[in-house]
Design an enzyme around this catalytic site. Structure first.
Site, PDB file in Angstrom:
ATOM      1  CE  LYS B  81      -3.798  -1.578   2.645  1.00 62.32           C
ATOM      2  NZ  LYS B  81      -4.543  -1.984   1.717  1.00 62.32           N
ATOM      3  N   GLY B 214     -14.071  -5.687   6.173  1.00 63.81           N
ATOM      4  CA  GLY B 214     -14.996  -5.887   6.798  1.00 63.81           C
ATOM      5  C   GLY B 214     -14.762  -7.387   6.931  1.00 63.81           C
TER       6      GLY B 214
END
Lengths: 194, 294
Positions: B81, B214
């Protein structure tokens, strides 16, 4: 019309299905052993070979593929080529041993080393140019005497066959060129009449 | 033309990852567990999102030592990232040879106006979105893969569902609009009309559409696949659970066989505790990662 199974556990199976449909044939997404009985041939797509091996073994499809290959054609691209090879160079990774080649994974390097280049294929008795898409591609490091080379990038063999098994290290399904898929369909039809 | 070729290679790798699970890992040992469980790729991080949330402060690109250690032990693609708009972090990640860069809202944004111009890179990018307009803006900037943002590190699927549904209904809406309505719709979406036209024609995004944020259980993975995700990212859900190896394997199986509910029931048995998770309204608005980016 022939029914071509596309192993749809993981990878770019959707692109292969579209290629088969574009050639006017039926594609069947194969996620379980019982789907294989409806297929006249099977494509093992690109994806991650380590993932495919786990999923095949976990759901009792590993031996089913070997049995399938005894009577019907299989075309393995990229990860599919690794899966059907005799052995994997420099790694302790299982394979189906359906064609007498040794394959090295990620032989060109990482994604930044992925490339598109002209390749030469010989599927109709004469050499023809084609666009070759290589993504984290493997290399065929050894070909057994029973294996016929059908395509080259420089001096590297990138498309080959042995009896019912066709392998390629590149991705024709990511282009609009259907010559390799068309060749595989011809293999399937020839197999049905033999 | 050069762009088209480069894009074919970038989207090509995203195609190869379809139907698989991409797992967040912080050590070589975790990366090996992920690969052995059948992950199609790993996301190399210094901290998983749940810990970034707990740790606070500015979250940045991982230490190259962590990324290199992970690259050394696995043969599957390694992602990493960079902060939103931090093109220098992206340049460093490309130099390290990562296979995919996630320009991610999980890290603290470096530019509040612009995202990275992803066309300038050889390495492909994935970007998060909450709706169709955001997805199309990222594609216009050169993203080769789109994912829902969800709410990373929450263990709560509700935001990923919201974002996936928003993208899908936005696409459906486009397919029934007349051609004369597209320019005005492009203005509403804040996206280039050429891409809007393409989405109307295809009935889907022009790049693979994955889900993130999630996912904690095999059923969560099946839910996202049924809503139209083509692959699932699992961040904190695996290594914040009591038996990561078993849970990772179960989520891989559930993603591949997302319509086989007998199988999902079987792999869901005895997985131990899932990550605890948090309700979204308990997260203060300024700490919600999905709100980052535009």
């Amino acid at each position: 019309m022939v029914a071509v199974g596309i192993l749809a556990l993981q990878g770019d199976f959707d692109r292969h299905a579209r290629a088969i449909q574009a050639l006017g044939q039926r594609s069947i997404l194969v996620r379980a052993q019982e789907h294989l009985s409806q297929c006249d041939g099977l494509i093992i797509p690109g994806g991650e070979s380590t993932t495919l091996i786990k999923l095949l073994k976990e759901h009792a499809m590993w031996d089913a593929l070997s049995a399938f290959a005894a009577t019907r054609p299989i075309y393995g691209t990229c990860a599919g080529c690794i899966l059907v090879a005799n052995s994997i160079v420099g790694m302790d990774q299982d394979s189906l041993k359906l064609i007498d080649i040794d394959v090295q994974r990620n032989a060109y390097g990482r994604q930044v080393d992925s490339f598109i280049d002209d390749i030469t294929i010989q599927l109709n008795g004469k050499a023809e140019k084609m666009e070759g898409v290589f993504i984290r591609a493997p290399k065929i490091r050894r070909l057994g005497v029973t294996v016929t080379p059908l395509g080259w990038h420089g001096s590297d063999v990138i498309l080959a066959e042995q009896d019912r098994v066709l392998v390629g290290t590149f991705h024709p399904e990511l282009t609009d060129d259907r010559r390799v898929h068309d060749y595989f369909l011809r293999k399937i039809k020839a197999n049905q009449t033999r | 033309m050069q762009d088209a070729k480069a894009m074919k290679l970038k989207v090509g790798l995203a195609e190869m990852l379809k139907g698989g699970v991409i797992m967040d890992v912080t050590t070589a040992e975790q990366a090996k567990i992920a690969e052995d469980a059948g992950a199609v790729a790993v996301m190399a991080l210094e901290r998983i999102p749940a810990d970034i949330r707990a740790f606070g402060g500015v979250a940045r690109m991982s230490d190259p030592t962590v990324i290199k250690a992970i690259q050394k032990v696995v043969s599957i693609p390694v992602m990493a990232k960079c902060r939103i708009g931090h093109f220098a972090e992206a340049q460093v990640l490309e130099a390290l040879g990562v296979d995919f860069i996630d320009e991610s809202e999980v890290l603290t944004p470096a530019d509040e106006e612009y995202h990275v111009n992803k066309w300038e890179f050889k390495v492909p990018f994935v970007c998060g979105c909450r709706n169709l307009g955001e997805a199309l803006r990222r594609i216009a900037e050169g993203a080769a893969m789109i994912r829902t943002k969800g709410e990373a590190g929450s263990g709560n699927i509700v935001e990923a569902v919201r974002h996936m549904r928003a993208v899908q209904s936005g696409i459906k809406r486009l397919t029934v609009l007349g051609d004369e309505e597209l320019v005005s719709e492009a203005k509403n979406l804040g996206a280039p009309v050429e891409i809007v036209r393409e989405v109307k024609k295809l009935g889907k995004l022009p790049v693979p559409n994955f889900s993130a944020g999630g996912v904690a259980t095999p059923a969560d993975a099946s839910l996202m696949m049924q809503l139209g995700a083509e692959t699932v990212f699992v961040g904190s859900g695996i290594f914040k659970s009591s038996d990561p190896a078993k849970r990772a394997k179960a989520i891989v199986s559930a993603t591949t066989h997302y319509m086989d509910f007998d199988l999902i029931a079987r792999v869901s048995e005895g997985l131990g505790d899932a990550m605890v998770g948090i309700e979204i309204d308990k997260i203060p608005a300024e700490e919600r990662m999905a709100e980052r980016g535009w």
